[in-house]
Write a protein that holds these residues in place. Structure first.
Motif, PDB file in Angstrom:
ATOM      1  N   LEU A 163       0.836  -1.201   0.000  1.00 36.57           N
ATOM      2  CA  LEU A 163       0.000   0.000   0.000  1.00 36.57           C
ATOM      3  C   LEU A 163       0.872   1.251   0.000  1.00 36.57           C
ATOM      4  CD1 LEU A 163      -2.939   0.980   0.128  1.00 36.57           C
ATOM      5  CD2 LEU A 163      -2.790   0.890   2.623  1.00 36.57           C
ATOM      6  N   GLY A 164       1.967   1.211   0.758  1.00 39.34           N
ATOM      7  CA  GLY A 164       2.888   2.338   0.780  1.00 39.34           C
ATOM      8  C   GLY A 164       3.495   2.597  -0.581  1.00 39.34           C
ATOM      9  N   LYS A 165       3.825   1.533  -1.302  1.00 37.80           N
ATOM     10  CA  LYS A 165       4.385   1.688  -2.641  1.00 37.80           C
ATOM     11  C   LYS A 165       3.365   2.292  -3.602  1.00 37.80           C
ATOM     12  CE  LYS A 165       7.741  -2.076  -2.189  1.00 37.80           C
ATOM     13  NZ  LYS A 165       8.171  -3.414  -2.655  1.00 37.80           N
ATOM     14  N   LEU A 166       2.107   1.881  -3.453  1.00 44.41           N
ATOM     15  CA  LEU A 166       1.053   2.453  -4.294  1.00 44.41           C
ATOM     16  C   LEU A 166       0.891   3.946  -4.022  1.00 44.41           C
ATOM     17  CD1 LEU A 166      -1.733  -0.302  -4.204  1.00 44.41           C
ATOM     18  CD2 LEU A 166      -0.298   0.334  -6.146  1.00 44.41           C
ATOM     19  N   ARG A 167       1.039   4.350  -2.769  1.00 41.12           N
ATOM     20  CA  ARG A 167       0.903   5.773  -2.428  1.00 41.12           C
ATOM     21  C   ARG A 167       2.056   6.584  -2.990  1.00 41.12           C
ATOM     22  NH1 ARG A 167      -1.355   4.325   3.577  1.00 41.12           N
ATOM     23  NH2 ARG A 167      -3.565   4.304   3.017  1.00 41.12           N
ATOM     24  N   VAL A 168       3.243   5.997  -2.987  1.00 43.27           N
ATOM     25  CA  VAL A 168       4.388   6.672  -3.606  1.00 43.27           C
ATOM     26  C   VAL A 168       4.149   6.833  -5.107  1.00 43.27           C
ATOM     27  CG1 VAL A 168       6.836   6.450  -4.193  1.00 43.27           C
ATOM     28  CG2 VAL A 168       6.055   5.915  -1.876  1.00 43.27           C
ATOM     29  N   ALA A 169       3.611   5.775  -5.723  1.00 40.14           N
ATOM     30  CA  ALA A 169       3.309   5.828  -7.156  1.00 40.14           C
ATOM     31  C   ALA A 169       2.229   6.873  -7.442  1.00 40.14           C
ATOM     32  CB  ALA A 169       2.858   4.450  -7.645  1.00 40.14           C
ATOM     33  N   GLU A 170       1.244   6.961  -6.567  1.00 40.94           N
ATOM     34  CA  GLU A 170       0.185   7.967  -6.736  1.00 40.94           C
ATOM     35  C   GLU A 170       0.768   9.376  -6.671  1.00 40.94           C
ATOM     36  OE1 GLU A 170      -3.796   9.697  -4.467  1.00 40.94           O
ATOM     37  OE2 GLU A 170      -2.658   8.044  -3.593  1.00 40.94           O
TER      38      GLU A 170
ATOM     39  N   PRO B 219      -5.519   7.563 -14.658  1.00 40.18           N
ATOM     40  CA  PRO B 219      -4.533   6.682 -14.017  1.00 40.18           C
ATOM     41  C   PRO B 219      -4.465   6.872 -12.502  1.00 40.18           C
ATOM     42  CG  PRO B 219      -3.434   8.452 -15.192  1.00 40.18           C
ATOM     43  CD  PRO B 219      -4.879   8.513 -15.568  1.00 40.18           C
ATOM     44  N   ILE B 220      -4.712   8.104 -12.052  1.00 45.72           N
ATOM     45  CA  ILE B 220      -4.685   8.369 -10.607  1.00 45.72           C
ATOM     46  C   ILE B 220      -5.850   7.665  -9.921  1.00 45.72           C
ATOM     47  CG2 ILE B 220      -4.903  10.182  -8.859  1.00 45.72           C
ATOM     48  CD1 ILE B 220      -3.478  12.048 -10.884  1.00 45.72           C
ATOM     49  N   GLN B 221      -7.044   7.724 -10.550  1.00 43.57           N
ATOM     50  CA  GLN B 221      -8.200   7.041  -9.972  1.00 43.57           C
ATOM     51  C   GLN B 221      -7.988   5.534  -9.963  1.00 43.57           C
ATOM     52  OE1 GLN B 221     -10.870   8.649  -8.509  1.00 43.57           O
ATOM     53  NE2 GLN B 221     -11.167   6.558  -7.754  1.00 43.57           N
TER      54      GLN B 221
ATOM     55  N   ALA C  21      -9.040  -1.126  -2.532  1.00 38.94           N
ATOM     56  CA  ALA C  21      -9.232  -2.577  -2.464  1.00 38.94           C
ATOM     57  C   ALA C  21      -8.274  -3.204  -1.454  1.00 38.94           C
ATOM     58  CB  ALA C  21      -9.028  -3.195  -3.847  1.00 38.94           C
ATOM     59  N   MET C  22      -7.036  -2.703  -1.425  1.00 41.85           N
ATOM     60  CA  MET C  22      -6.051  -3.235  -0.478  1.00 41.85           C
ATOM     61  C   MET C  22      -6.417  -2.862   0.954  1.00 41.85           C
ATOM     62  SD  MET C  22      -1.963  -3.198  -1.029  1.00 41.85           S
ATOM     63  CE  MET C  22      -2.241  -4.037  -2.593  1.00 41.85           C
ATOM     64  N   GLU C  23      -6.923  -1.652   1.154  1.00 37.57           N
ATOM     65  CA  GLU C  23      -7.355  -1.238   2.492  1.00 37.57           C
ATOM     66  C   GLU C  23      -8.518  -2.102   2.981  1.00 37.57           C
ATOM     67  OE1 GLU C  23      -8.137   2.833   1.735  1.00 37.57           O
ATOM     68  OE2 GLU C  23      -6.072   3.487   2.161  1.00 37.57           O
TER      69      GLU C  23
END
Length: 413
Positions: free
Chosen positions: A190-197, A374-376, A384-386
């Motif tokens: 999830l942290g990696k996804l937030r960095v990507a966001e 792409p952001i959405q 979904a991960m949360e």
């Protein structure tokens, strides 16, 4: 007023061979304290000093404040690795019960209690046996005259726990930890996804991309309105009581409806304060770096209003609400609010005029949609991960509750 405590339910009996102890009998209870802050010899040492505010992790290793050995011995309390600590006073107790295990020698303050486990009791087993009773424990919390929570430790000490053999205790601890490892793995992703966001957002609003976009005052593409003012509420015919969103409900990027309060207004004023799906909500005040935080309202509560400390921004045809939200939460958007915000001793604030005067980029609608897509997508993956993490936590609590109550037994390996 003291809350009611339900019966122990799943913890009213245990399998044959388990010891039955009250928490008072489960170990040595200790109180903490604060060394004199005026004595420099007591502070900025090598020993973490744990307070109710700093206890945020189950595995307690460090704190933002540290004491010297002299300070720990003069006004505080020093405990060793394997000690269970929990918060007994503070604002956090109004919504959560903070508990953990010391991973090293440390000192702690008067807002916490410590229990050194008795013979034959694994420290993590003891902490989990207490933690799983959180709903009952929170019902013991009283509100002080200062509005903070206070846990009646005498009542807490009366709770009973079952103690199996040390081998079974460790199997139960291992089962709990297995869930934690899985959850930690998902949190890492999830942290990696937030960095990507963040990277996607930075690219979407970069100077190279946005230099050709028209920039206009916010009030030329959206209307800005303050909400209902709390205070003397109208009564009688022609009034209606409705839910409303306050600052505590409007977080950075999402709306939290865990606790929604109600207010009574004159019915004819409903249209003035009512929210619509797609309204962007921005907070008026708080810490300087949190000014203008907000999210788009998804309409999950019908006939919902907003408080006057929350601005409602309703976009017109040229601006997509989520694109505007993207900009107001960006580095550039936050810099504007910080620049115009009025700073006082305890907080900062902005007014509706400053929100209206904000210069915002207005790319063509199709480009706004292209930026958001792409952001959405990555936000949907985060959501979904949360949900997966929340589901794992629920399963974890149920499984461990059964194990700690003896309803389920783990086989010998």
């Amino acid at each position: 007023m003291r809350g009611e405590v339900s019966g122990q339910g799943a913890f009213s009996s245990w399998p044959a061979g388990w010891r039955r102890l009250t928490l008072a009998q489960a170990g040595k209870w200790l109180s903490g304290g604060t060394p004199a802050t005026s004595n420099e010899a007591y502070w900025d040492g090598d020993i973490p000093w744990i307070s109710g505010a700093s206890m945020k992790e189950f595995h307690i290793k460090d704190s933002d404040r540290r004491v010297t050995l002299l300070g720990a011995r003069n006004g505080s309390r020093l405990v060793g690795k394997g000690t269970t600590l929990f918060v007994v006073r503070g604002m956090s107790l109004k919504s959560e019960f903070r508990i953990g295990v010391a991973e090293r020698e440390l000192a702690f303050g008067q807002d916490c209690k410590a229990v050194i486990p008795g013979d034959g009791i694994d420290p993590y087993f003891l902490a989990y046996a207490i933690k799983v009773r959180t709903p009952e424990i929170l019902r013991m919390v009283e509100e002080t005259s200062h509005g903070t929570g206070r846990l009646d430790t005498a009542r807490l000490q009366e709770l009973e726990i079952g103690i199996p053999s040390m081998a079974e205790q460790r199997r139960i601890v291992a089962a709990y930890d297995a869930f934690d490892r899985r959850i930690a793995g998902l949190k890492g992703l999830l942290g990696k996804l937030r960095v990507a966001e963040d990277a996607l957002i930075a690219n979407a609003l970069s100077q190279d991309r946005s230099s050709s976009w028209e920039r206009v005052r916010l009030d030329s593409v959206a209307s800005v309105a303050a909400g209902v003012t709390l205070g003397a509420e109208p009564v009688g015919e022609g009034t209606v009581e409705l839910p409303y969103l306050r600052v505590a409900n409007v977080l950075d990027g999402r709306i939290d409806v865990t606790e929604v309060k109600t207010v009574r207004i004159v019915r004819s004023h409903y249209g003035r304060f009512a929210l619509r799906k797609g309204d962007l909500l921005l907070t008026e005040g708080g810490d300087l770096d949190k000014l203008g935080r907000g999210a788009v309202w998804d309409g999950r509560i019908e006939d919902c209003l907003h408080q006057n400390h929350v601005f409602r921004v309703r976009c017109g045809e040229r601006m997509l609400p989520k694109f505007l939200a993207l900009y107001t939460s960006s580095v550039e958007g936050r810099a504007y609010f910080q620049a115009v915000g009025k700073q006082t001793t305890n907080l900062a604030s902005i007014n509706s005029t400053q929100v209206r005067l904000m210069r915002v980029p207005v790319p063509p609608a199709e480009e706004q949609e292209s930026v958001l897509k792409p952001i959405q997508s990555i936000r949907d993956r985060q959501a979904a991960m949360e949900r997966q993490i929340a589901k794992l936590r629920t399963v974890q609590q149920g499984v461990v509750r059964d194990l700690l109550g003896g309803a389920t037994r783990l086989p010998l390996v």
